[in-house]
Design a protein around this motif. Structure first.
Motif, short mmCIF file in Angstrom:
data_model
loop_
_atom_site.label_atom_id
_atom_site.label_comp_id
_atom_site.label_asym_id
_atom_site.label_seq_id
_atom_site.Cartn_x
_atom_site.Cartn_y
_atom_site.Cartn_z
N GLY A 11 -46.76 -87.21 -17.81
CA GLY A 11 -47.00 -87.04 -16.23
C GLY A 11 -47.84 -86.51 -15.72
O GLY A 11 -48.63 -85.46 -16.38
N ASP A 12 -48.92 -86.58 -14.61
CA ASP A 12 -49.85 -86.10 -14.40
C ASP A 12 -49.63 -84.86 -13.05
O ASP A 12 -51.02 -83.99 -13.18
CB ASP A 12 -50.87 -86.48 -12.73
N ILE A 13 -48.95 -84.78 -12.56
CA ILE A 13 -49.13 -83.32 -11.33
C ILE A 13 -47.20 -83.66 -11.45
O ILE A 13 -46.61 -84.05 -11.51
CB ILE A 13 -49.47 -83.72 -9.69
N GLU A 14 -47.26 -82.01 -11.67
CA GLU A 14 -45.44 -81.67 -11.49
C GLU A 14 -45.12 -80.75 -10.53
O GLU A 14 -45.90 -80.16 -9.25
CB GLU A 14 -45.95 -80.01 -12.45
N ILE A 15 -43.46 -80.78 -10.22
CA ILE A 15 -43.70 -80.33 -8.94
C ILE A 15 -43.14 -79.42 -9.15
O ILE A 15 -41.60 -79.12 -9.57
CB ILE A 15 -42.87 -81.67 -8.12
N LYS A 16 -42.92 -78.03 -8.36
CA LYS A 16 -41.73 -76.98 -8.64
C LYS A 16 -41.01 -76.28 -7.73
O LYS A 16 -42.12 -76.34 -6.58
CB LYS A 16 -42.96 -75.70 -9.68
N PHE A 17 -40.31 -76.10 -7.97
CA PHE A 17 -39.50 -75.25 -6.76
C PHE A 17 -39.73 -73.95 -6.56
O PHE A 17 -39.37 -73.03 -7.78
CB PHE A 17 -37.80 -75.29 -6.96
N THR A 18 -39.68 -73.34 -5.36
CA THR A 18 -39.91 -71.74 -5.05
C THR A 18 -39.26 -71.04 -4.94
O THR A 18 -39.01 -70.19 -4.56
CB THR A 18 -41.67 -71.59 -4.86
N GLY A 19 -37.89 -71.44 -3.88
CA GLY A 19 -37.19 -71.22 -3.68
C GLY A 19 -37.54 -71.26 -1.93
O GLY A 19 -38.83 -71.08 -1.64
N LEU A 20 -36.04 -71.37 -0.98
CA LEU A 20 -36.20 -71.08 0.12
C LEU A 20 -37.22 -69.49 0.63
O LEU A 20 -37.52 -68.77 -0.03
CB LEU A 20 -34.90 -70.82 0.97
N ARG A 21 -38.33 -69.39 1.32
CA ARG A 21 -39.38 -68.18 1.84
C ARG A 21 -38.08 -67.44 2.87
O ARG A 21 -37.33 -68.40 3.25
CB ARG A 21 -40.06 -69.14 2.65
N LEU A 22 -38.82 -66.38 3.70
CA LEU A 22 -38.36 -65.85 4.03
C LEU A 22 -37.88 -65.96 4.92
O LEU A 22 -38.71 -67.11 6.22
CB LEU A 22 -39.13 -64.59 4.90
N GLY A 23 -36.60 -66.58 5.68
CA GLY A 23 -35.63 -66.96 7.00
C GLY A 23 -36.22 -68.84 6.92
O GLY A 23 -35.31 -69.39 8.54
N GLU A 24 -36.17 -68.86 6.11
CA GLU A 24 -36.14 -70.92 6.67
C GLU A 24 -35.10 -71.34 6.03
O GLU A 24 -33.60 -70.17 5.07
CB GLU A 24 -37.58 -70.83 5.11
N LYS A 25 -34.50 -72.31 6.41
CA LYS A 25 -33.38 -73.43 6.74
C LYS A 25 -33.50 -74.43 6.18
O LYS A 25 -34.38 -75.15 6.09
CB LYS A 25 -33.27 -73.40 7.67
N LEU A 26 -32.21 -74.63 5.36
CA LEU A 26 -32.54 -76.01 4.73
C LEU A 26 -31.94 -77.36 5.27
O LEU A 26 -33.12 -77.95 5.26
CB LEU A 26 -31.32 -76.49 3.45
N TYR A 27 -32.03 -76.98 5.88
CA TYR A 27 -32.00 -78.41 7.83
C TYR A 27 -31.97 -77.85 8.65
O TYR A 27 -31.76 -76.83 8.87
CB TYR A 27 -30.91 -78.71 7.12
N GLU A 28 -33.56 -78.29 9.38
CA GLU A 28 -33.08 -77.97 11.06
C GLU A 28 -32.37 -79.01 12.38
O GLU A 28 -32.62 -80.30 11.72
CB GLU A 28 -34.83 -77.66 11.68
N GLU A 29 -32.41 -78.25 13.70
CA GLU A 29 -31.91 -79.55 14.21
C GLU A 29 -32.61 -78.79 15.49
O GLU A 29 -33.05 -77.79 15.62
CB GLU A 29 -30.15 -78.27 14.43
N LEU A 30 -31.99 -80.05 16.24
CA LEU A 30 -32.78 -79.81 18.21
C LEU A 30 -31.11 -79.95 18.62
O LEU A 30 -32.53 -79.48 20.00
CB LEU A 30 -33.75 -81.38 17.54
N LEU A 31 -30.80 -79.80 18.68
CA LEU A 31 -29.69 -78.92 20.32
C LEU A 31 -28.86 -78.21 19.48
O LEU A 31 -28.21 -78.04 18.34
CB LEU A 31 -28.87 -80.61 20.16
N ILE A 32 -28.28 -77.78 20.44
CA ILE A 32 -27.56 -76.15 20.44
C ILE A 32 -25.84 -77.11 20.20
O ILE A 32 -24.55 -76.61 19.08
CB ILE A 32 -27.98 -75.36 20.78
N GLY A 33 -26.06 -77.57 21.45
CA GLY A 33 -24.31 -78.09 21.65
C GLY A 33 -24.30 -80.22 21.78
O GLY A 33 -25.63 -80.48 21.27
#
Length: 663
Positions: free
Chosen positions: A565-587
């Motif tokens: 293939g032409d372009i590879e996708i590399k995984f660099t690890g979560l950045r400082l303070g980064e979440k996997l999933y974001e939310e819009l509501l607290i409750g």
């Protein structure tokens, strides 16, 4: 010959057209007699009616000039020009018939069919000559269904998706440019399958793989500008598996006079991959806090701030104050908006102000000078890892900067105050998110106070609070500073691997214009202390987005299943303070509003008196650069704040390293 003709001055080109038309009028009249009486008998008739060969050209030219036939550019001859020629020739034929009727008593009668024959031959000769000249002056491969391989081997071969009017205009433009070779249409309309349009066969979408293989096409151009975003997303997903570069043409509103030009072709808008159809703004909501009012935008040079300014500019504000800390950003947005004001002859005063939201006196002075009615507070530090490495600056700017701006608004009796917040404020794992949630809580607390004693101001001052505070929370916007989309685009262009932090990471996305429109409308609906949440649609998996971006440029993903293939996708690890999933509501306590894309969240907060005590402590800790205690204070104040990993503030770490070294 072509270069000679194209290089002639305009008057010479018009003169040649005039001479050609006079010649063709005489030829058409002669053919009209031949068709009526035959070639052998035409001589005596012509001797008796030579006067027509003087009258017909004069009438024709007198009609053709007002119809603009000598203003048209032949190499852009199209169906509209053909209609004009038909109308002009029809009128000239009718006038010739009147002339014959008028002079009939003075000469031998002219057969009635001659006029009809003259009309037909004039259309064929004058229309035909212009069409042939258009082909000659542009590119002659135009008329061929299968151009010779010898002549056009090196031209990019493209398939047009959409055989409607836009597709036809696009084919004409491509042929005129000679840089790209259209070879086939693909369309969803079953009634035109197998037909030939503009010399190209129309295929079914499911035949695309076969067409690509047979024709060696390298590109697919989307000519469906009126399709919804949801429909465009379906089309793009269907094209993703094929090794072709997918590009598109803009929507009809972006095209000059509805004409398609080759330069209008562009890479696919990433917004189409999301499939979000924007809702038309409610004009009453849109203008409630803007029309005939004085408006101020903090962070006016940022991605959201600048788009807010563009939207405000077109909504009838009297004055627009651009409040910005960055001199370059302020200059850029002022220059752009000033040009828009001049181009559209808008009657709005633009006021560029250099200033920081940390400076309460500056904020208060500016709001008082221009009697501000509405403030859109977009100024903030938003880059998660950078704020994580500069904790104190994040606190001072995002929390106390917001507090300064809000207190200045209260002191100057600003009517409406709208805070631009973020989904990262919900159960944050980073300093940036916690500071934005604390900024929300500050405005929630202030909105409940009838009389406000300003925080950290000497001497103590109190003001009657008449300001309506609203917070608008949403996720990522496409193309903003720090957004993953520009990064992916650059990496693909450079041929580098694409970097994704984690295979499961997801984010909410919307376009900057849609976000700005919804922010303005949400700000108009606030009742005081509201946290309004924008409907961001379904979250997008960043890995899927990266793969689609690669494939839609005609490239392939390099992985164990496809090592070539032409372009590879590399995984660099979560950045400082980064979440996997974001939310819009607290409750879960959320209600609908009058706008289908805006919800109202009812979330807990701390009363103003208690909050000011905590803010005082936080202020002292910030001045002392005590980042460890700042994190502890944020954990007490912000519900759900769970910092990831250890403290990484650069200044704090350097001080600690220095102390340890000295020991």
């Amino acid at each position: 010959m072509k270069k000679l003709l194209l290089g002639l001055p305009r008057w010479a080109k018009r003169f040649l057209q005039l001479v050609a038309d006079i010649t063709l009028v005489c030829l058409s009249l002669w053919l009209a007699f031949v068709a009526r009486v035959g070639f052998d008998s035409v001589g005596p008739y012509l001797d008796q009616h030579l006067w027509l060969f003087a009258v017909a050209p004069i009438i024709a030219v007198m009609v053709f000039i007002p119809f603009g036939m000598y203003r048209a550019v032949i190499r852009y001859f199209n169906i509209d020009a053909l209609k004009t020629i038909t109308n002009a020739i029809s009128i000239s034929a009718l006038l010739l018939a009147l002339a014959i009727y008028w002079f009939e008593s003075l000469a031998t009668p002219v057969p009635r069919s001659v006029v009809f024959n003259y009309w037909v031959f004039s259309l064929l000769t004058m229309g035909g000559l212009r069409w042939l000249m258009r082909v000659f002056l542009s590119n002659s491969y135009y008329l061929k269904f299968k151009p010779s391989k010898q002549s056009y081997t090196n031209l990019p071969r493209v398939i047009i998706y959409g055989a409607g009017s836009s597709g036809n205009q696009l084919v004409a433009a491509l042929r005129l440019s000679g840089d790209i070779l259209p070879i086939a249409f693909v369309d969803d309309d079953s009634s035109i399958y197998g037909r030939t349009i503009a010399g190209l066969r129309v295929y079914k979408p499911r035949q695309l793989e076969k067409v690509i293989r047979r024709t060696n096409a390298t590109q697919v151009l989307l000519a469906i500008p009126s399709a919804s975003r949801a429909r465009r997303k379906e089309v793009l997903e269907s094209l993703a598996p094929y090794p072709v570069h997918v590009r598109t043409i803009p929507g009809f509103m972006d095209l000059a006079s509805g004409k398609i030009k080759v330069q209008d072709i562009q890479d696919v808008d990433i917004a189409d991959l999301l499939g979000r159809d924007e809702v038309e703004p409610n004009r009453q909501l849109f203008e409630r806090c803007i029309k005939k009012q004085n408006v101020m935008v903090t962070g006016a040079g940022g991605s959201i701030g600048s788009e807010l300014c563009r939207q405000i500019l077109a909504s009838g504000a009297l004055k627009l104050v651009l409040y910005e800390h960055s001199e370059f950003n302020l200059y850029a947005i002022q220059t752009e908006l000033q040009q828009l004001i001049e181009d559209q002859a808008l009657s709005i005063e633009l006021i560029p102000i250099l200033g920081s939201i940390r400076n309460f006196r500056r904020l208060k002075e500016v709001m008082a000078c221009w009697q501000i009615d509405t403030v859109y507070h977009a100024a903030a530090y938003k880059h998660v890892p950078l704020v994580e490495m500069n904790v104190v600056e994040g606190i001072v700017n995002n929390v106390f900067g917001t507090l300064n701006t809000a207190q200045a608004a209260i002191a100057t009796q600003v009517k409406n105050f709208v805070l631009i917040s973020t989904d990262k404020a919900v159960r944050p794992t980073n300093v940036m998110g916690s500071t934005k949630r604390l900024a929300e809580m500050t405005l929630q607390a202030l909105s409940q106070e009838r009389e406000v004693v300003l925080f950290d101001r000497e001497p103590k001052q109190s003001y009657i609070n008449t300001t309506r505070f609203t917070m608008v929370r949403f996720g990522n916007v496409l193309g903003s500073s720090g957004s993953v989309i520009p990064l992916f685009t650059k990496q693909i262009k450079d041929g580098n691997c694409l970097t994704v932090t984690h295979p499961k990471i997801t984010r909410y996305f919307m376009t900057i214009p849609e976000a700005a429109q919804l922010v303005i409308q949400a700000g108009s609906m606030g009742q005081g202390g509201d946290v309004l949440v924008l409907d961001m649609g379904e979250p997008v998996k960043i890995l899927d987005l990266a793969q689609k971006m690669i494939m839609l440029t005609g490239l392939s993903v390099r992985n164990p299943e496809n090592p070539d293939g032409d372009i590879e996708i590399k995984f660099t690890g979560l950045r400082l303070g980064e979440k996997l999933y974001e939310e819009l509501l607290i409750g879960d306590n959320v209600t609908n509003t009058q706008h289908p894309k805006i919800m109202r969240a009812n979330e807990d907060f701390i009363d103003w008196q208690t909050l000011t005590e905590h803010l005082g402590t936080l202020n002292q800790l910030a001045r002392a650069d005590n980042c460890l205690e700042i994190r502890q204070q944020l954990r007490k104040l912000v519900e759900g704040y769970q910092p990831q990993g250890g403290l990484v503030d650069l200044v704090f770490k350097n001080k600690q390293d220095t102390v340890n070294t000295e020991r």
